[in-house]
Scaffold this active site. Structure first.
Site, PDB file in Angstrom:
ATOM      1  N   LYS A  35       0.157 -10.329   8.229  1.00 52.06           N
ATOM      2  CA  LYS A  35      -0.199  -8.944   8.560  1.00 52.06           C
ATOM      3  C   LYS A  35      -0.939  -8.288   7.391  1.00 52.06           C
ATOM      4  O   LYS A  35      -1.056  -8.857   6.305  1.00 52.06           O
ATOM      5  CB  LYS A  35       1.071  -8.150   8.888  1.00 52.06           C
ATOM      6  CG  LYS A  35       2.036  -7.996   7.721  1.00 52.06           C
ATOM      7  CD  LYS A  35       3.236  -7.162   8.097  1.00 52.06           C
ATOM      8  CE  LYS A  35       4.177  -6.986   6.897  1.00 52.06           C
ATOM      9  NZ  LYS A  35       5.289  -6.072   7.189  1.00 52.06           N
ATOM     10  N   TYR A 253     -10.421  10.450 -19.140  1.00 58.73           N
ATOM     11  CA  TYR A 253     -10.043  11.734 -18.561  1.00 58.73           C
ATOM     12  C   TYR A 253      -8.680  12.183 -19.052  1.00 58.73           C
ATOM     13  O   TYR A 253      -7.737  11.395 -19.128  1.00 58.73           O
ATOM     14  CB  TYR A 253     -10.007  11.637 -17.035  1.00 58.73           C
ATOM     15  CG  TYR A 253     -11.353  11.479 -16.379  1.00 58.73           C
ATOM     16  CD1 TYR A 253     -12.311  12.478 -16.464  1.00 58.73           C
ATOM     17  CD2 TYR A 253     -11.662  10.323 -15.677  1.00 58.73           C
ATOM     18  CE1 TYR A 253     -13.553  12.335 -15.851  1.00 58.73           C
ATOM     19  CE2 TYR A 253     -12.900  10.164 -15.058  1.00 58.73           C
ATOM     20  CZ  TYR A 253     -13.836  11.181 -15.158  1.00 58.73           C
ATOM     21  OH  TYR A 253     -15.064  11.027 -14.557  1.00 58.73           O
ATOM     22  N   MET A 301     -12.408   5.835 -11.614  1.00 58.62           N
ATOM     23  CA  MET A 301     -12.733   5.241 -10.319  1.00 58.62           C
ATOM     24  C   MET A 301     -13.394   3.874 -10.459  1.00 58.62           C
ATOM     25  O   MET A 301     -13.121   2.953  -9.683  1.00 58.62           O
ATOM     26  CB  MET A 301     -13.646   6.170  -9.518  1.00 58.62           C
ATOM     27  CG  MET A 301     -13.998   5.632  -8.137  1.00 58.62           C
ATOM     28  SD  MET A 301     -15.070   6.741  -7.192  1.00 58.62           S
ATOM     29  CE  MET A 301     -13.910   8.065  -6.817  1.00 58.62           C
TER      30      MET A 301
END
Length: 368
Positions: A35, A253, A301
């Site tokens: 799955k 950051y 990111m």
């Protein structure tokens, strides 16, 4: 040229892990749980690779099962969440999907004649998500018999099998055994991955190994290699820049890390946009040139930073293993306050999967 950020899928390791599950399950028989897109490894890819080692697949839903049939795989498929629409019962019957029935509305669809697939019942032994009350199993089975539907199996799911100190699994096993004894010729299934590693745990007839097949540990505070499991996914990228930091310089950051000494820093072209966990803490390890290097600063990111102080020869273009053979995915998950399941299934589509090892195993017929 594309980025060098890839997820290498080691199919020989996948088969190694599944064979461990089969050995630990015996005399019960293991089915391959594929799955969630094969736990992020590619459902068609892993199902094909295991096709010679398993006589049964397990998925969450009809959409996943349909992928297996489209790939030409003919083994029975267990739909562990059952069906979500009445018409899906006819599809399941036609495609040889075994439908888990866990709720009265699914029972009503079967009684109304929407289809007659093979059926397993789910019993709520204490996890309190899905399943019929133990006392209702006999009544439900009789209602299905009156509708011309034979119940072929019964299953439950453990809440705390990963915790060797918990008594909950023993209690759930007792409830399951008591409520299913006397049901006659029926398959009984309780075991997730963790149950395979619990000494003395009854495994009944069928086991459902999931995370262990992909090299992740199903046990609390233990990593996959400790259990004899091999990493199936190696998430890797490269160094794309280096920088000399002075004492007091901050990185990233929020300035969550600041150099306490002159430090050589490396930038790696992978971030949370690729599925690497944003909440991985300072010190989370990566692997460069045969040495561990710690993460520094907040994961961005598309990039993250590492301390190269212990790897003076490290240079732009060097391969960086984020998890895999040398850095257990379970360890990275612990550093990020999560579990390996989330990391493996969270690797995003922009990361290419690259196979290693033969894509299909050979079925000798001797150990299914």
């Amino acid at each position: 040229m594309p980025r060098a950020t890839v997820a290498r899928i080691h199919l020989d390791n996948l088969r190694h892990n599944f064979r461990i599950a089969k050995e630990r399950a015996a005399p019960a028989r293991a089915m391959a749980v594929v799955k969630a897109d094969g736990y992020g490894h590619g459902i068609e890819r892993v199902a094909r690779a295991l096709s010679g080692d398993t006589d049964y697949y397990a998925v969450a839903c009809l959409e996943e099962a349909a992928v297996l049939r489209a790939a030409g795989l003919s083994q029975p498929v267990l739909l562990m969440q059952g069906v979500h629409e009445a018409d899906d019962l006819r599809i399941s019957e036609a495609e040889n999907f075994t439908v888990v029935v866990h709720s009265p509305h699914q029972l009503d669809w079967l009684k109304a004649g929407h289809g007659r697939p093979e059926v397993w019942l789910k019993v709520n032994s204490g996890m309190n998500r899905l399943g019929f009350a133990p006392a209702d199993l006999g009544r439900v089975r009789e209602q299905l018999a009156q509708a011309g539907i034979r119940v072929a199996g019964v299953m439950t799911h453990f809440a705390c099998a990963d915790d060797e100190q918990s008594q909950g699994t023993a209690q759930q096993t007792e409830v399951f055994d008591r409520s299913t004894t006397g049901l006659g010729d029926i398959v009984r299934s309780v075991a997730n991955s963790a149950a395979h590693f619990r000494p003395g745990q009854p495994l009944f007839d069928r086991t459902r190994p999931g995370i262990m097949v992909y090299g992740g540990s199903p046990m609390l505070e233990r990593y996959g290699p400790e259990l004899g499991l091999k990493a199936v996914m190696t998430l890797e990228s490269r160094l794309i820049a280096t920088r000399e930091l002075a004492t007091g310089d901050a990185v990233g950051y929020g300035e969550t890390w600041r150099a306490t000494r002159p430090t050589r820093m490396g930038m790696v072209c992978i971030g949370y946009g690729d599925g690497y966990p944003r909440h991985a803490v300072n010190g989370t390890p990566v692997w460069i040139r045969g040495t561990r290097a710690p993460l520094i600063g907040r994961v961005s990111m598309d990039m993250l930073a590492v301390d190269l102080g212990d790897i003076p020869a490290a240079t732009i273009g060097d391969t960086v293993e984020l998890w895999g053979e040398h850095i257990p995915v379970d360890e990275v998950a612990a550093c990020a306050g999560t579990i390996s399941y989330e990391l493996l299934t969270g690797v995003t589509r922009r990361v290419p999967r690259v196979e290693t090892g033969a894509s299909t195993s050979v079925n000798t017929g001797s150990d299914l």
